[in-house]
Design a protein around this motif. Structure first.
Motif, short mmCIF file in Angstrom:
data_model
loop_
_atom_site.label_atom_id
_atom_site.label_comp_id
_atom_site.label_asym_id
_atom_site.label_seq_id
_atom_site.Cartn_x
_atom_site.Cartn_y
_atom_site.Cartn_z
N ALA A 198 0.81 -1.21 0.12
CA ALA A 198 -0.02 -0.10 0.11
C ALA A 198 0.86 1.32 0.00
CB ALA A 198 -0.88 0.05 1.36
N LYS A 199 1.79 1.20 0.79
CA LYS A 199 3.00 2.38 1.09
C LYS A 199 3.51 2.61 -0.37
CE LYS A 199 5.05 2.04 5.13
NZ LYS A 199 6.27 2.05 5.74
N PHE A 200 3.84 1.56 -0.91
CA PHE A 200 4.59 1.55 -2.28
C PHE A 200 3.69 2.08 -3.38
CE2 PHE A 200 5.84 -0.30 -6.44
CZ PHE A 200 7.43 0.04 -6.43
N ASP A 201 2.47 1.77 -3.48
CA ASP A 201 1.51 2.52 -4.48
C ASP A 201 1.14 3.97 -4.02
OD1 ASP A 201 1.38 -0.06 -5.50
OD2 ASP A 201 -0.41 -0.72 -4.73
N ALA A 202 1.16 4.25 -2.73
CA ALA A 202 0.69 5.67 -2.32
C ALA A 202 1.69 6.74 -2.32
CB ALA A 202 -0.04 5.46 -1.15
N GLU A 203 2.81 6.40 -1.98
CA GLU A 203 3.96 7.45 -1.65
C GLU A 203 5.11 7.04 -2.71
OE1 GLU A 203 5.01 6.96 2.53
OE2 GLU A 203 3.29 6.52 3.12
N ALA A 205 7.80 8.54 -2.91
CA ALA A 205 9.08 8.75 -2.48
C ALA A 205 9.53 7.15 -1.73
CB ALA A 205 9.45 9.67 -0.99
N PHE A 206 8.50 6.62 -1.19
CA PHE A 206 8.81 5.30 -0.67
C PHE A 206 9.02 4.30 -1.95
CE2 PHE A 206 7.23 0.93 0.49
CZ PHE A 206 8.04 0.66 1.72
N ALA A 207 8.56 4.38 -2.73
CA ALA A 207 8.47 3.74 -4.25
C ALA A 207 10.08 3.73 -4.72
CB ALA A 207 7.60 3.93 -5.15
N ASP A 208 10.50 4.98 -4.61
CA ASP A 208 11.80 5.50 -4.91
C ASP A 208 12.95 4.60 -4.31
OD1 ASP A 208 11.26 6.92 -7.21
OD2 ASP A 208 11.26 8.75 -6.43
N ARG A 209 12.72 4.62 -3.00
CA ARG A 209 13.53 4.17 -2.00
C ARG A 209 13.66 2.47 -2.19
NH1 ARG A 209 10.80 5.97 3.25
NH2 ARG A 209 11.74 4.33 4.06
N ALA A 210 12.31 2.10 -2.26
CA ALA A 210 12.09 0.52 -2.51
C ALA A 210 13.10 0.25 -4.00
CB ALA A 210 10.79 0.20 -2.82
N ARG A 211 12.79 0.79 -4.91
CA ARG A 211 13.66 0.70 -6.08
C ARG A 211 15.15 0.51 -6.00
NH1 ARG A 211 8.85 2.15 -9.05
NH2 ARG A 211 9.01 4.19 -8.54
N GLY A 212 15.42 1.68 -5.29
CA GLY A 212 16.93 1.79 -4.95
C GLY A 212 17.47 0.66 -4.11
N ARG A 213 16.58 0.25 -3.33
CA ARG A 213 16.88 -0.97 -2.10
C ARG A 213 17.02 -2.30 -3.01
NH1 ARG A 213 19.29 -0.91 2.54
NH2 ARG A 213 18.09 0.81 3.08
N VAL A 214 16.18 -2.24 -4.24
CA VAL A 214 16.49 -3.63 -5.00
C VAL A 214 17.84 -3.63 -5.54
CG1 VAL A 214 15.72 -4.69 -7.04
CG2 VAL A 214 13.95 -3.68 -5.48
N VAL A 215 18.20 -2.46 -6.14
CA VAL A 215 19.70 -2.41 -6.65
C VAL A 215 20.77 -2.76 -5.42
CG1 VAL A 215 21.24 -0.80 -7.77
CG2 VAL A 215 18.85 -0.91 -8.26
N LEU A 216 20.51 -2.09 -4.40
CA LEU A 216 21.47 -2.61 -3.43
C LEU A 216 21.53 -3.87 -2.98
CD1 LEU A 216 20.94 0.41 -0.69
CD2 LEU A 216 22.89 -0.17 -2.04
N LEU A 217 20.21 -4.72 -2.93
CA LEU A 217 20.18 -5.82 -2.65
C LEU A 217 20.96 -6.82 -3.87
CD1 LEU A 217 18.84 -8.37 -0.97
CD2 LEU A 217 16.84 -8.19 -2.35
N GLN A 218 20.73 -6.46 -5.07
CA GLN A 218 21.24 -7.29 -6.09
C GLN A 218 22.42 -7.11 -5.94
OE1 GLN A 218 18.55 -6.38 -9.14
NE2 GLN A 218 17.12 -8.36 -8.99
N GLY A 219 23.20 -5.73 -5.55
CA GLY A 219 24.49 -5.49 -5.68
C GLY A 219 25.36 -6.32 -4.54
N GLY A 220 24.49 -7.02 -3.59
CA GLY A 220 25.07 -7.56 -2.43
C GLY A 220 25.50 -6.51 -1.29
#
Ligand code: ARG
Length: 574
Positions: A198-203, A205-220
């Motif tokens: 719900a936060k991802f869909d509504a905010e 700024a949160f969605a941007d952080r989430a996408r950045g976090r995916v990159v961090l996760l995949q980068g180890g």
């Protein structure tokens, strides 16, 4: 060996060879169960066509050459050329004694030991398991037990959905919760997941952080991995609680989630590219498997790498099948996954064949299953229209069964009642699932699955518990060598008992657990008929009593073993 059908097969094969010559050595003697006799041999009908002789003459010639010593008491020609067979009582009683002696209820190890990888349960991290995962867990676990019982090596693989883009938003949401949202405070995975979504869909700024976090996760990124591990371990706690309640054998060491394959993905794609099997298409890397087309007949690809460089479900499954063949050295791979993934799994299999990873005799099979339906005939949902949570379903089953037990047997001590209620409730749910043909949908119906009559878990558990109670009352040592086969119901029961090993190996090959259920139901029915006609505790002579007690004890053993292979408990009291 113990199944007389196997022994008869050998004798009849030899008879065919000595009657017609060695070129007929591979003719199937067609030994079948019979309603007129113990067994019948149907080979004469097919042979007659080849030999251009009358079927009854062929049957007569087979019988003339048959070595019946110690096995066949009498034969009789019936119909156009069937041979009805009556076994000697001595063979039946010897074999029944052997069933109880081996400790395996007559199961013999397979001639060729296979390494069987079974991919089952495979829920998704940070999501509650739902009834769809019930079927995979229950069917997969029964198959694992059956295949192990016939002597193969089983490697359980819980292909957890523990990697991918949703983890970006889940990790950010975990961080937003601060200290209190650590692994232990995630009580309800669905609430957690939905809040993140719900936060991802509504905010934005949160969605941007989430996408950045995916990159961090995949980068180890190590700090990100720490949070990711918290999510995985919180989910694992939920899954393990369910497995223990459900009586599913999966352990932590069986987890081989999607993340395991992450380091292999680039290499797998490189290998397929080198083989010319993975090509660039619209900026994505695609594996085109011959023979698969989408709508409008265009070739349908497996997406190995998306335009943005990300990997997906298919890439992971390509790496997983290669790992299972090359590292785990599987000779057989079973995917216990719902029917909607049929095409995906067929493409993965064919891609593996095309890549030269999957070569005979190794094989990969999709053990598909249908949906669980509610009484309205639609996919089972709560009144509010949500997916039914598995844990709630199981708890309700245990409550309902405990109430039935309390009513039937009020003298039970509270802890005994709780243990038995649990065994019956969980057993009823599992049996209802396993006893229907797995590829079909089935209707989830409490009244039917908890009934003490018919082909149900409680009926079989009750049949077993009743025999245990007879044995307790008899209070004497059971001697399996005391079995004598005299009454027709004793003969029918012995024949049912001796069919057990063949049924189990048939289930290991056909992957159809409902056949084991059907068999156990017939065995319990044969016992009922025996018990009605052949008094056990009040038998006429001590020899008769000893014989019937032994037959009862072997029946209890086979019922408990069979239920055990289905992953269902067999309490001694109910
Ligand atoms: N996690 C998937 C789901 O819940 C099932 C995975 C099945 N196994 C596989 N190798 N694809 O639908």
């Amino acid at each position: 060996m113990s199944d007389p059908a196997v022994l008869l097969g050998e004798r009849f094969r030899a008879a065919i060879v000595s009657a017609f010559g060695p070129e007929y050595a591979s003719v199937d003697p067609a030994i079948r169960p019979s309603s007129h006799a113990d067994f019948q041999a149907n080979a004469a009908l097919g042979l007659a066509k080849v030999l251009k002789r009358a079927p009854r003459d062929v049957a007569t010639a087979i019988v003339m050459h048959l070595d019946s010593e110690g096995v066949v008491e009498s034969t009789e020609l019936a119909g156009p050329g069937f041979i009805n067979i009556r076994l000697t009582s001595a063979l039946l009683s010897d074999e029944v004694a052997r069933v109880s002696a081996g400790g395996t209820a007559g199961l013999a190890p397979a001639a060729l030991v296979e390494r069987v990888v079974i991919d089952y349960s495979s829920p998704n991290v940070a999501k509650e398991m739902h009834v769809g995962h019930l079927r995979s867990s229950v069917i997969g676990d029964a198959l694992a037990r059956v295949i192990e019982a016939v002597g193969h090596t089983v490697i359980r693989q819980n292909h957890l959905g523990d990697w991918g883009t949703p983890f970006g938003m889940l990790i950010e949401h975990l961080l937003d919760g601060g200290n209190e949202a650590d692994a232990h405070s995630i009580r309800d995975l669905n609430v957690f997941y939905q809040a993140a979504r719900a936060k991802f869909d509504a905010e934005p700024a949160f969605a941007d952080r989430a996408r950045g976090r995916v990159v961090l996760l995949q980068g180890g990124d190590e700090a990100t991995l720490v949070l990711w591990r918290q999510l995985v371990s919180a989910s694992r706690v939920h899954f393990n609680a369910l497995y223990r309640l459900l009586g599913v054998t999966l352990q932590d060491e069986d987890i081989a989630g999607e993340s395991l394959f992450n380091p292999m993905l680039a290499e797998v794609i490189a290998e397929l590219e080198a083989k010319g099997q993975c090509v660039e298409n619209d900026g994505a890397k695609c594996v085109f498997v011959p023979g698969y087309t989408g709508r409008d007949d265009t070739p349908l690809p497996l997406i190995a790498q998306k335009q943005d460089g990300g990997y997906g479900y298919a890439t992971t499954d390509l790496a997983a099948i290669r790992y299972r063949l090359q590292t785990l050295a599987a000779t057989r791979i079973l995917y216990v996954v719902g029917a909607p993934q049929t095409q995906h799994l067929a493409m993965i299999r064919d891609a593996a064949i095309h890549a030269g990873w999957l070569t005979p005799p190794a094989r990969a099979e999709h053990v598909a299953f249908g949906s669980v339906l509610g009484s309205d005939g639609k996919v089972l949902r709560t009144r509010a229209g949500d997916n039914v949570r598995l844990i709630e379903l199981l708890e309700e089953g245990v409550l309902r069964a405990t109430a039935v037990v309390a009513e039937k047997n009020p003298e039970l001590a509270p802890d005994e009642r709780a243990a038995i209620g649990r065994a019956i409730g969980i057993g009823a749910i599992k049996y209802a699932d396993l006893s229907s043909d797995r590829v079909k949908d089935y209707v989830f119906d409490w009244a039917r699955m908890l009934a003490f009559e018919g082909n149900t878990g409680p009926y079989l558990q009750y049949a077993h518990a009743r025999i245990c109670s007879i044995l307790r009352k008899a209070n004497e040592k059971v001697d399996p060598s005391a079995v004598q086969i005299i009454a027709p119901q004793e003969r029918a029961l012995a024949l049912a008992l001796l069919a057990y090993p063949t049924v189990v190996s048939d289930v290991a090959a056909s992957l159809a657990p409902h056949r084991l259920c059907g068999y156990l139901y017939e065995l319990a029915t044969a016992f009922s008929a025996f018990y009605q006609n052949c008094p056990v505790l009040k038998a006429a002579t001590p020899e008769e009593r000893r014989s019937r007690l032994a037959l009862s004890a072997v029946t209890a053993t086979v019922l408990a073993r069979g239920l055990g292979l289905l992953g269902i408990e067999a309490p001694e009291k109910m």
